[in-house]
Design an enzyme around this catalytic site. Structure first.
Site, mmCIF file in Angstrom:
data_model
loop_
_atom_site.group_PDB
_atom_site.id
_atom_site.type_symbol
_atom_site.label_atom_id
_atom_site.label_comp_id
_atom_site.label_asym_id
_atom_site.label_seq_id
_atom_site.Cartn_x
_atom_site.Cartn_y
_atom_site.Cartn_z
ATOM 1 N N ARG A 239 -16.496 -37.503 25.576
ATOM 2 C CA ARG A 239 -16.362 -37.884 26.754
ATOM 3 C C ARG A 239 -14.923 -38.500 27.063
ATOM 4 O O ARG A 239 -14.890 -39.074 25.694
ATOM 5 C CB ARG A 239 -17.262 -38.429 26.690
ATOM 6 C CG ARG A 239 -18.338 -37.646 27.153
ATOM 7 C CD ARG A 239 -19.475 -37.984 28.371
ATOM 8 N NE ARG A 239 -19.964 -36.793 29.214
ATOM 9 C CZ ARG A 239 -19.994 -35.352 29.806
ATOM 10 N NH1 ARG A 239 -18.927 -34.845 29.232
ATOM 11 N NH2 ARG A 239 -21.505 -34.668 30.079
ATOM 12 N N GLU A 268 -12.582 -41.820 34.484
ATOM 13 C CA GLU A 268 -11.954 -39.904 34.889
ATOM 14 C C GLU A 268 -12.736 -40.304 36.696
ATOM 15 O O GLU A 268 -13.849 -40.685 36.453
ATOM 16 C CB GLU A 268 -12.451 -38.940 34.124
ATOM 17 C CG GLU A 268 -13.982 -39.001 34.068
ATOM 18 C CD GLU A 268 -14.799 -37.729 32.927
ATOM 19 O OE1 GLU A 268 -13.582 -37.072 32.038
ATOM 20 O OE2 GLU A 268 -14.671 -36.854 33.469
ATOM 21 N N HIS A 286 -11.286 -32.294 33.248
ATOM 22 C CA HIS A 286 -13.305 -32.072 32.704
ATOM 23 C C HIS A 286 -13.693 -30.352 32.568
ATOM 24 O O HIS A 286 -14.763 -30.557 33.680
ATOM 25 C CB HIS A 286 -13.726 -33.077 32.885
ATOM 26 C CG HIS A 286 -15.183 -33.698 32.434
ATOM 27 N ND1 HIS A 286 -15.263 -34.521 32.079
ATOM 28 C CD2 HIS A 286 -15.996 -32.938 31.794
ATOM 29 C CE1 HIS A 286 -17.009 -34.533 31.509
ATOM 30 N NE2 HIS A 286 -16.793 -33.228 31.375
HETATM 31 C C1 DGY Z 1 -21.341 -31.349 29.875
HETATM 32 O O1 DGY Z 1 -22.071 -30.556 30.358
HETATM 33 O O2 DGY Z 1 -21.835 -32.555 29.576
HETATM 34 C C2 DGY Z 1 -19.953 -31.588 30.451
HETATM 35 O O3 DGY Z 1 -19.153 -32.547 29.871
HETATM 36 C C3 DGY Z 1 -20.122 -31.265 32.112
HETATM 37 O O4 DGY Z 1 -19.356 -30.610 32.738
#
Ligand code: DGY
Length: 326
Positions: A239, A268, A286
């Site tokens: 993240r 982001e 992402h």
């Molecule tokens: C998640 O599933 O947490 C991913 O980062 C989203 O695509």
């Protein structure tokens, strides 16, 4: 009358159809990014919502939407949810674990290899017409096989990355996590538990796979980057906010670490402008879980959570199961 729900972002038409068989669906197939105020007004009066990691569900939203019973996140990460506030309001939270584990681990390795072997940088060079001759050290990168793979955060995805490194590339795998794996899992992943400092100091490739929380905010900042080897590569598939992006851009520019591969960013889709100008970084928007099969599985699981809960009072992957018991 069917119960009404909001699907906050565009999803696969097949999944939307499945939801429309059960619910009166307010959808957003135009895929507008809803502001907090728009989200509140669209969610008001609805019993459920399907969100992605981009929609924040907190006490203010919940107070504005007293009918709400469930929010199903189409993501395994749920730092967009205030779970305490949702539980207090009696709103069930669900996420999409497991279905994306292997795909996301694949991408962790994709980014690791692209970063170590300078794939993006060399492609830009080629496309710019700068390739005029072969030379012995042109885009010489870091070795992957046989090197030391460090993993910070050893949940399911971290374990997937570890197995790929240990079994596929003969890497020496070390990890740090809030809690140590069982000896059986350590053996399966061929991974050795170390302190965070040892991880930082020893890894040739450091992959971040930990959840974001106040405790993991800037877990990798200037001090941690300073502990890493100048030849090390850093990969973040976890993240934004776990890495201090401004400090990372400085470390990359000054070659205090060799390179980074980043799929997630602080704030982001905005990307720190300094990261856009350093050459030794691979940047992706992402997409770690982005295969059609996996995204379909995530959307289906989120939809199934809504259907099961609003029709039978059950859920497949609840985050605050105490709500189910009430
Ligand atoms: C998640 O599933 O947490 C991913 O980062 C989203 O695509």
């Amino acid at each position: 009358m069917k119960p009404s729900i909001l699907v906050a972002r565009a999803i696969f038409p097949e999944v939307l159809k499945k939801l429309e068989q059960v619910f009166d669906v307010d959808h957003n197939q135009a895929d507008e990014v809803l502001s907090a105020a728009e989200l509140q007004s669209r969610m008001r009066g609805k019993l459920g919502a399907l969100t992605t990691g981009s929609e924040r569900i907190d006490a203010e939203v919940l107070a504005a939407c007293p009918q709400l019973k469930i929010v199903a996140n189409m993501a395994v990460g749920y730092n967009n949810f205030d779970i305490g506030a949702m539980t207090a309001a009696g709103v069930l939270a669900t996420n999409t674990p497991d279905v994306l584990t292997e795909t996301t681990a694949d991408f962790g390795f994709t980014l690791l290899m692209a970063t170590a072997r300078r794939v993006t940088e060399s492609e830009h060079f080629l496309r710019a017409g700068q390739w005029t001759k072969w030379s012995y050290d042109m885009f010489a990168g870091a070795e992957v096989h046989g090197s030391t793979l460090g993993i910070l955060g050893m949940g399911r995805i971290g374990q997937g990355v570890a197995k790929r490194g240990a079994h596929g590339f003969g890497m020496n795998v070390i990890y740090h996590n809030r809690s140590r794996l069982t000896p059986e899992l350590e053996a399966e992943c061929k991974a050795r538990y170390v302190s965070k400092d040892e991880l930082l100091k020893t890894a040739d490739h450091l992959v971040l796979v930990l959840p974001y929380s106040a405790a993991s905010h800037h877990a990798i900042g200037a001090a941690e980057l300073a502990l890493m080897k100048p030849t090390a590569c850093l990969v973040n598939i976890a993240r934004g906010g776990i890495v201090d992006d401004a400090a990372l851009a400085v470390a990359l520019r000054e070659k205090r670490i060799a390179a980074a591969g980043l799929d997630v960013f602080e704030g982001e889709p905005r990307v720190h402008p300094d990261l856009l100008t350093v050459p030794n970084v691979v940047l992706t928007p992402h997409i770690a879980s982005a295969t059609i099969t996996t995204r379909m599985a995530m959307a289906t699981l989120a939809a199934d959570n809504l259907i099961r809960f609003l029709t039978e009072g059950k859920a497949l992957t609840p985050l605050n199961p105490q709500v189910l018991e009430r």
